[in-house]
Scaffold this active site. Structure first.
Site, PDB file in Angstrom:
ATOM      1  N   ALA A  37     -16.644  34.303   4.373  1.00  0.00           N
ATOM      2  CA  ALA A  37     -16.560  33.348   5.485  1.00  0.00           C
ATOM      3  C   ALA A  37     -15.938  32.030   5.038  1.00  0.00           C
ATOM      4  O   ALA A  37     -16.053  31.631   3.883  1.00  0.00           O
ATOM      5  CB  ALA A  37     -17.950  33.091   6.057  1.00  0.00           C
ATOM      6  N   GLY A  77     -19.352  37.453   2.460  1.00  0.00           N
ATOM      7  CA  GLY A  77     -19.293  38.317   3.640  1.00  0.00           C
ATOM      8  C   GLY A  77     -18.320  39.469   3.462  1.00  0.00           C
ATOM      9  O   GLY A  77     -18.497  40.533   4.042  1.00  0.00           O
TER      10      GLY A  77
END
Length: 164
Positions: A37, A77
């Site tokens: 992210a 992520g």
């Protein structure tokens, strides 16, 4: 980004609904799987839309095999997306990790649950609490990836997807 999450969700749902699709391969662009992210978005107000955790669960629950083709890095992520896949192939120069702990965050898309299930609690705790990046060769030894390749990761992932 929100656009990437939306594209993943849309693509997975479309693939699952299409009887002609037998497997799914997820890869990054320009030699990188995903660095995770954008932390600049953490401080902005929450927007309605898709979130990473449910997308990773959608990948994991797919009735069709999902293969991650990991090149460059799968961090934060990005690694959590790969953990949701049923199979993972990595380029020999790839690196994986959950570095968000170095800025005071724990993995937020169930990486803290999926990683220990895959590689065991001691190795997972080491990765989660230190934020260290591990090379593909170590990831293979730990069971984090199913195969490493020196050439075309995408072709290898497609081959595996067709095989399974």
């Amino acid at each position: 980004s929100l656009a990437v999450l939306q594209a993943l969700e849309d693509g997975l749902k479309k693939a699952d609904a299409d009887p002609l699709v037998k497997a799914v391969m997820i890869c990054g662009e320009n030699g990188k799987f995903s660095a995770g992210a954008d932390i600049r978005g953490f401080s902005s107000p929450k927007k309605h839309g898709v979130a990473l955790g449910p997308i990773v669960s959608l990948i994991e629950s797919s009735e069709k095999p999902v293969v991650a083709a990991i090149e460059g890095v799968a961090l934060g992520g990005g690694l959590e997306v790969a953990l949701g896949c049923h199979y993972r192939i990595a380029h020999v120069k790839a690196r994986m990790g959950l570095p968000e702990v170095t800025i005071g965050l724990l993995p937020g898309a169930e990486g803290t649950q999926r990683l220990p299930r895959l590689i065991g609690v001691p190795a997972a705790l080491d990765m989660i609490t230190t934020g260290k990046h591990i090379p593909a060769t170590e990831a293979l030894k730990l069971g984090l990836v199913d195969e490493i390749v020196e050439e075309n990761t995408i072709e290898a992932a497609i081959h595996l997807a067709n095989k399974v």
